[in-house]
Design a protein around this motif. Structure first.
Motif, short mmCIF file in Angstrom:
data_model
loop_
_atom_site.label_atom_id
_atom_site.label_comp_id
_atom_site.label_asym_id
_atom_site.label_seq_id
_atom_site.Cartn_x
_atom_site.Cartn_y
_atom_site.Cartn_z
N HIS A 68 -75.95 -36.27 -5.18
CA HIS A 68 -77.18 -36.53 -5.91
C HIS A 68 -78.36 -36.68 -4.94
CE1 HIS A 68 -74.87 -38.28 -9.63
NE2 HIS A 68 -74.59 -37.01 -9.38
N HIS A 89 -69.77 -37.07 -5.92
CA HIS A 89 -68.61 -36.82 -6.77
C HIS A 89 -67.86 -35.61 -6.20
CE1 HIS A 89 -70.03 -39.45 -10.12
NE2 HIS A 89 -71.20 -39.16 -9.58
N GLU A 120 -73.03 -29.30 -15.95
CA GLU A 120 -74.23 -29.73 -16.65
C GLU A 120 -74.10 -29.48 -18.15
OE1 GLU A 120 -79.00 -29.44 -15.82
OE2 GLU A 120 -77.84 -27.60 -15.61
N ASN A 159 -72.01 -32.00 -19.80
CA ASN A 159 -72.51 -33.38 -19.64
C ASN A 159 -71.55 -34.22 -18.81
OD1 ASN A 159 -74.91 -33.08 -21.27
ND2 ASN A 159 -73.58 -33.13 -23.08
N ASP A 160 -71.00 -33.61 -17.77
CA ASP A 160 -70.06 -34.32 -16.91
C ASP A 160 -70.79 -35.42 -16.12
OD1 ASP A 160 -67.15 -34.04 -15.75
OD2 ASP A 160 -68.44 -34.34 -14.00
N ASP A 161 -70.10 -36.55 -15.92
CA ASP A 161 -70.70 -37.68 -15.21
C ASP A 161 -71.19 -37.30 -13.81
OD1 ASP A 161 -70.25 -39.32 -17.35
OD2 ASP A 161 -68.43 -40.25 -16.52
N SER A 162 -70.54 -36.34 -13.19
CA SER A 162 -70.91 -35.95 -11.82
C SER A 162 -72.31 -35.35 -11.75
CB SER A 162 -69.90 -34.95 -11.26
OG SER A 162 -69.86 -33.76 -12.03
N LEU A 188 -74.86 -36.46 -13.77
CA LEU A 188 -75.82 -37.41 -14.34
C LEU A 188 -76.52 -38.18 -13.22
CD1 LEU A 188 -77.01 -38.58 -16.92
CD2 LEU A 188 -75.19 -40.30 -16.89
N LYS A 233 -80.93 -39.98 -16.65
CA LYS A 233 -81.19 -39.40 -17.96
C LYS A 233 -82.64 -38.91 -18.05
CE LYS A 233 -77.78 -41.93 -20.70
NZ LYS A 233 -77.57 -42.85 -21.84
#
Length: 240
Positions: A48, A58, A166, A169-172, A174, A177
């Protein structure tokens, strides 16, 4: 690799990735492409853009689990030259002993776990997350002669993987928001321009209290302590 063959390969890959409906399927598909390129295992690391000093990471991987634990235990994230070089999307990185000279025992220990050669390349998502795809072989061979092919193909596979995660909507994926209101985005932009709350209130024809309210709200959302950090983080993830 001829142009015709590459575009056929690219079309087939895009079709396969578009049909994925769950993250575990992505792992299996990337492993299949890894093997088709003559390698044994892969790691797809998503970094990120914020926080700057401790970015979220991730990893989707088929590397030996003991090696992944050792890598995390030794915090090789901090010294791995591949991660640094792959901050520039599309640039292929061939693994060599010289490349890892300043990375402590990383190269030596990777070899002990069967990772004797490899190649990495990255892509960037719209939210500025970097996806670094690395493929490795148990055989110590050079990838220099295949550099162009591996660079082009891994960059595209990394790009497709980011798109899939994306879409799912995978947590990796995010980072934050993206549900900011139009007013909040306007305040963010003027904050980034260095305007004070009073100046922003005059520009937008709203009260200073309203400006401060939105800025405080965004500070909580970004988990930062001041307005400067808000603007920096917003720019880093492509909001402004």
């Amino acid at each position: 690799m001829t142009t015709e063959n590459y575009f056929a390969w690219r079309a087939e890959a895009e079709s396969q990735f578009q049909h994925l409906t769950a993250a575990p399927q992505l792992k299996r598909l990337l492993q299949s492409y890894t093997e088709s390129l003559g390698f044994d295992c892969f790691a797809f690391l998503i970094q990120h853009p914020v926080p700057f000093t401790r970015p979220g990471i991730h990893v989707h991987s088929t590397y030996p689990k003991l090696w992944v634990k050792q890598y995390e235990k030794q915090n090789y994230f901090a010294v791995d030259p591949v991660l640094l070089l792959c901050q520039r999307p599309g640039r292929g990185v061939e693994w060599t002993a010289d490349l890892f000279t300043g990375a402590g025992n990383l190269w030596k220990e990777a070899g002990e776990f069967g990772l004797h050669s490899g190649f990495s390349c990255s892509a960037m998502a719209p939210n500025r997350a970097i996806g670094i795809l690395s493929i490795s072989s148990h055989q110590p061979f050079t990838t220099q002669q295949r550099r162009v092919e591996l660079e082009v193909k891994l960059h595209f596979l990394a790009e497709l993987s980011l798109r899939v995660l994306e879409r799912l909507n995978d947590d990796s994926m995010l980072v934050l928001k993206n549900d900011f209101s139009q007013r909040e985005l306007e305040i963010l932009k003027w904050t980034a321009e260095g305007k004070t709350s009073v100046e922003i209130s005059l520009i937008l024809s709203i009260s200073e209290h309203t400006v401060n309210f939105h800025q405080k709200k965004m500070q909580k959302r970004f988990n930062v302590s001041n307005k400067t950090q808000i603007a920096c983080y917003a720019a880093a993830i492509g909001l402004i």
